[in-house]
Design a protein around this motif. Sequence first.
Motif, PDB file in Angstrom:
ATOM      1  N   VAL A  76      76.403  57.647 -13.463  1.00  0.00           N
ATOM      2  CA  VAL A  76      77.796  57.873 -13.114  1.00  0.00           C
ATOM      3  C   VAL A  76      78.546  56.582 -12.887  1.00  0.00           C
ATOM      4  O   VAL A  76      79.700  56.452 -13.214  1.00  0.00           O
ATOM      5  CB  VAL A  76      77.875  58.742 -11.853  1.00  0.00           C
ATOM      6  CG1 VAL A  76      79.302  58.905 -11.416  1.00  0.00           C
ATOM      7  CG2 VAL A  76      77.253  60.083 -12.146  1.00  0.00           C
ATOM      8  N   SER A  77      77.837  55.599 -12.357  1.00  0.00           N
ATOM      9  CA  SER A  77      78.537  54.404 -11.917  1.00  0.00           C
ATOM     10  C   SER A  77      79.304  53.673 -13.020  1.00  0.00           C
ATOM     11  O   SER A  77      80.376  53.190 -12.750  1.00  0.00           O
ATOM     12  CB  SER A  77      77.554  53.463 -11.242  1.00  0.00           C
ATOM     13  OG  SER A  77      76.367  53.443 -11.956  1.00  0.00           O
ATOM     14  N   PRO A  79      81.611  54.185 -15.483  1.00  0.00           N
ATOM     15  CA  PRO A  79      82.454  55.123 -16.196  1.00  0.00           C
ATOM     16  C   PRO A  79      83.238  54.406 -17.278  1.00  0.00           C
ATOM     17  O   PRO A  79      83.118  53.190 -17.428  1.00  0.00           O
ATOM     18  CB  PRO A  79      83.404  55.610 -15.097  1.00  0.00           C
ATOM     19  CG  PRO A  79      83.509  54.452 -14.181  1.00  0.00           C
ATOM     20  CD  PRO A  79      82.238  53.692 -14.264  1.00  0.00           C
ATOM     21  N   ARG A  81      86.226  53.621 -17.544  1.00  0.00           N
ATOM     22  CA  ARG A  81      87.487  52.951 -17.281  1.00  0.00           C
ATOM     23  C   ARG A  81      87.470  51.527 -17.821  1.00  0.00           C
ATOM     24  O   ARG A  81      86.428  50.921 -17.981  1.00  0.00           O
ATOM     25  CB  ARG A  81      87.790  52.961 -15.787  1.00  0.00           C
ATOM     26  CG  ARG A  81      87.034  51.947 -15.017  1.00  0.00           C
ATOM     27  CD  ARG A  81      86.824  52.395 -13.606  1.00  0.00           C
ATOM     28  NE  ARG A  81      85.889  51.482 -13.012  1.00  0.00           N
ATOM     29  CZ  ARG A  81      86.253  50.322 -12.502  1.00  0.00           C
ATOM     30  NH1 ARG A  81      87.499  49.952 -12.501  1.00  0.00           N
ATOM     31  NH2 ARG A  81      85.344  49.525 -11.980  1.00  0.00           N
ATOM     32  N   GLU A 116      92.157  56.923 -16.142  1.00  0.00           N
ATOM     33  CA  GLU A 116      90.726  56.671 -16.345  1.00  0.00           C
ATOM     34  C   GLU A 116      90.004  56.427 -15.024  1.00  0.00           C
ATOM     35  O   GLU A 116      88.904  56.922 -14.801  1.00  0.00           O
ATOM     36  CB  GLU A 116      90.529  55.471 -17.280  1.00  0.00           C
ATOM     37  CG  GLU A 116      90.763  55.852 -18.730  1.00  0.00           C
ATOM     38  CD  GLU A 116      90.768  54.647 -19.660  1.00  0.00           C
ATOM     39  OE1 GLU A 116      90.461  53.529 -19.197  1.00  0.00           O
ATOM     40  OE2 GLU A 116      91.087  54.848 -20.840  1.00  0.00           O
ATOM     41  N   VAL A 117      90.655  55.658 -14.142  1.00  0.00           N
ATOM     42  CA  VAL A 117      90.038  55.382 -12.845  1.00  0.00           C
ATOM     43  C   VAL A 117      89.844  56.679 -12.069  1.00  0.00           C
ATOM     44  O   VAL A 117      88.789  56.933 -11.491  1.00  0.00           O
ATOM     45  CB  VAL A 117      90.898  54.385 -12.045  1.00  0.00           C
ATOM     46  CG1 VAL A 117      90.427  54.293 -10.614  1.00  0.00           C
ATOM     47  CG2 VAL A 117      90.875  53.018 -12.701  1.00  0.00           C
ATOM     48  N   GLY A 120      87.114  58.840 -13.485  1.00  0.00           N
ATOM     49  CA  GLY A 120      85.809  58.296 -13.114  1.00  0.00           C
ATOM     50  C   GLY A 120      85.448  58.659 -11.679  1.00  0.00           C
ATOM     51  O   GLY A 120      84.323  59.064 -11.387  1.00  0.00           O
ATOM     52  N   LEU A 121      86.426  58.551 -10.790  1.00  0.00           N
ATOM     53  CA  LEU A 121      86.194  58.847  -9.373  1.00  0.00           C
ATOM     54  C   LEU A 121      85.834  60.319  -9.185  1.00  0.00           C
ATOM     55  O   LEU A 121      84.889  60.658  -8.470  1.00  0.00           O
ATOM     56  CB  LEU A 121      87.448  58.481  -8.572  1.00  0.00           C
ATOM     57  CG  LEU A 121      87.447  58.767  -7.067  1.00  0.00           C
ATOM     58  CD1 LEU A 121      86.314  58.022  -6.376  1.00  0.00           C
ATOM     59  CD2 LEU A 121      88.780  58.378  -6.443  1.00  0.00           C
ATOM     60  N   ALA A 124      82.400  61.009 -10.439  1.00  0.00           N
ATOM     61  CA  ALA A 124      81.389  60.528  -9.491  1.00  0.00           C
ATOM     62  C   ALA A 124      81.225  61.519  -8.342  1.00  0.00           C
ATOM     63  O   ALA A 124      80.135  61.682  -7.804  1.00  0.00           O
ATOM     64  CB  ALA A 124      81.790  59.152  -8.959  1.00  0.00           C
ATOM     65  N   MET A 125      82.305  62.216  -7.990  1.00  0.00           N
ATOM     66  CA  MET A 125      82.238  63.197  -6.906  1.00  0.00           C
ATOM     67  C   MET A 125      81.743  64.552  -7.406  1.00  0.00           C
ATOM     68  O   MET A 125      81.723  65.517  -6.651  1.00  0.00           O
ATOM     69  CB  MET A 125      83.620  63.355  -6.257  1.00  0.00           C
ATOM     70  CG  MET A 125      84.127  62.076  -5.615  1.00  0.00           C
ATOM     71  SD  MET A 125      85.785  62.276  -4.928  1.00  0.00           S
ATOM     72  CE  MET A 125      85.389  62.912  -3.310  1.00  0.00           C
TER      73      MET A 125
ATOM     74  N   SER B   4      76.270  64.049  -5.375  1.00  0.00           N
ATOM     75  CA  SER B   4      77.656  63.607  -5.539  1.00  0.00           C
ATOM     76  C   SER B   4      77.994  62.529  -4.517  1.00  0.00           C
ATOM     77  O   SER B   4      78.766  61.627  -4.791  1.00  0.00           O
ATOM     78  CB  SER B   4      78.599  64.797  -5.400  1.00  0.00           C
ATOM     79  OG  SER B   4      78.360  65.460  -4.180  1.00  0.00           O
ATOM     80  N   ASP B   7      76.590  59.222  -5.775  1.00  0.00           N
ATOM     81  CA  ASP B   7      77.363  58.772  -6.937  1.00  0.00           C
ATOM     82  C   ASP B   7      78.736  58.252  -6.522  1.00  0.00           C
ATOM     83  O   ASP B   7      79.209  57.248  -7.035  1.00  0.00           O
ATOM     84  CB  ASP B   7      77.540  59.926  -7.931  1.00  0.00           C
ATOM     85  CG  ASP B   7      76.250  60.198  -8.700  1.00  0.00           C
ATOM     86  OD1 ASP B   7      75.373  59.315  -8.690  1.00  0.00           O
ATOM     87  OD2 ASP B   7      76.139  61.279  -9.302  1.00  0.00           O
ATOM     88  N   TYR B  11      79.954  54.500  -7.116  1.00  0.00           N
ATOM     89  CA  TYR B  11      81.104  54.271  -7.998  1.00  0.00           C
ATOM     90  C   TYR B  11      82.172  53.442  -7.296  1.00  0.00           C
ATOM     91  O   TYR B  11      82.664  52.453  -7.828  1.00  0.00           O
ATOM     92  CB  TYR B  11      81.689  55.614  -8.446  1.00  0.00           C
ATOM     93  CG  TYR B  11      82.912  55.495  -9.322  1.00  0.00           C
ATOM     94  CD1 TYR B  11      82.795  55.262 -10.690  1.00  0.00           C
ATOM     95  CD2 TYR B  11      84.191  55.618  -8.784  1.00  0.00           C
ATOM     96  CE1 TYR B  11      83.912  55.151 -11.491  1.00  0.00           C
ATOM     97  CE2 TYR B  11      85.319  55.511  -9.587  1.00  0.00           C
ATOM     98  CZ  TYR B  11      85.174  55.278 -10.937  1.00  0.00           C
ATOM     99  OH  TYR B  11      86.289  55.161 -11.730  1.00  0.00           O
ATOM    100  N   LEU B  66      82.063  66.034   0.835  1.00  0.00           N
ATOM    101  CA  LEU B  66      81.096  66.443  -0.191  1.00  0.00           C
ATOM    102  C   LEU B  66      79.851  67.046   0.458  1.00  0.00           C
ATOM    103  O   LEU B  66      79.264  67.995  -0.060  1.00  0.00           O
ATOM    104  CB  LEU B  66      80.706  65.246  -1.069  1.00  0.00           C
ATOM    105  CG  LEU B  66      81.834  64.684  -1.950  1.00  0.00           C
ATOM    106  CD1 LEU B  66      81.343  63.466  -2.716  1.00  0.00           C
ATOM    107  CD2 LEU B  66      82.364  65.733  -2.907  1.00  0.00           C
TER     108      LEU B  66
END
Lengths: 266, 79
Positions: A76-77, A79, A81, A116-117, A120-121, A124-125, B4, B7, B11, B66
Motif C-alpha cells: 500500500v505504501s 501509491p 501519486r 491522487e494523494v 492513496g490515503l 491505505a485506510m 488498515s 497501512d 502511508y 479504523l
Amino acid sequence: MSHDKRVIVSAGKDVDAAVAAGLARLDLPREAVEIEVLDEGRQGMFGLGARAARVRLSVTEETERERIAPSPAPSVSPPSRREEPVEKEAVREARREPDGDEVEPTEGEKIQVAREVMEGLLRAMHLTGARVEVERAEPGPNEDQEPPLVIDVKGPGTDILIGSDGEVLSAFQYIARLLVGRSMHCWVHVVVDVQGYKAQRADRLRDLAHRMADQAADTDCAVILQPMPPHERRVVHVALCDDPRVTTESIYEGDRRRVTILPEEE
Amino acid sequence: MASSMKDLVEYVAKSIVDHPDQVHVSEIEGENSVILELRVGPDDMGRVIGKGGRTANALRRLVRVLAAKEDKRANLEIV
C-alpha cells in the motif's frame, strides 16, 4: 492497484533524498532502477529560492518481471501519486522559466495531485468504496483571496471520517493537507469534506446565526454560541457581516473559542 | 494482508518524512487491542510528531477510528 509503475518521478530536498523517496515508494533496491536526474534542485536560503530535486526512476525489465511473477500482495505504501505520464513531464520542463525556477503547477495539475494523494490515503485506510471529487470553490466575499480547493470524499464506509461533531474530519483534513502540501511543493489552500458534511453544517450554521442575531437585536443582550472550530466560526462571522443590527466577535482561546453576537448600540 | 491501521500509518509517515526507507511500523495485537509502533529516522521524529504533537494526534485519531470498525482499541506509539 495499478502495476504500471515502471517509471515514476520522485522529488526530495536533494538528489539523494529524491532517489531514496522514490525507491521507498517502489519498494525496490537502488540496483533495480535506472536513475535519471531531472532537476538537481537548489537549497536556497531560509527556504527562499529553494527548489526540490527531482529524479525519474525507471524500473529495469528483469525487476519488473520478478515483481509480477510471485504475485505479491499489493503493497500500500507506494501509491501511484506523483506518478506522471512522461509527456506531461516534458510540458513541465518546457514551462520552466529561464532562470531555472519552476513555474507553479497549473490548476489541472493541482487537482490531479490532490486527487491522487487522497486516493492513496483512502486506499491505505482500506476504504475501497470511497470516491474523491476535487473542485475549486466559488469565490468568497473577499475577492483578493483565492478560493480553496475543495476535496469531497464520498462513498460507502466514509461516514466514519466525520466523527461526532466532525472531530475526526478535522484530523483527516489535517493529515490530508499535510500530504497534499508535501507533494505539491507549493502552498495550496485545501478544504476536505466528507459526504458534504461541512456544506450542510454551514447551511445550518447560517440559519442559527440569523436566528441568534434576531434574538440579540430583539433582547438587546449578547448571544454566546457554542465553541466551534475556525471554519465554522468564520461561517457565522461572514453570515452576519452585513447585518447592521449586530457585530460579531470571537472570544476565549483554543478549543473554547466561540462567537458572540453583540447587539449594535443605537 | 496488513491491517488498515498499519497501512495508514505507513502511508502517511512515508509521505511526510525525508527518509521513507527508515519508516517501520509494527503491530502488536492483543485480544481487544492493538499497539502500533512507528519507527522513523532520528531526523524525521519532528515531522511525524508535528508542531505541538498535532500530526501524531491526528494520526492517532484516524487509527482509532479504523480500530473501532473492528471493535478494537488502538494506540499509536512513536518510538
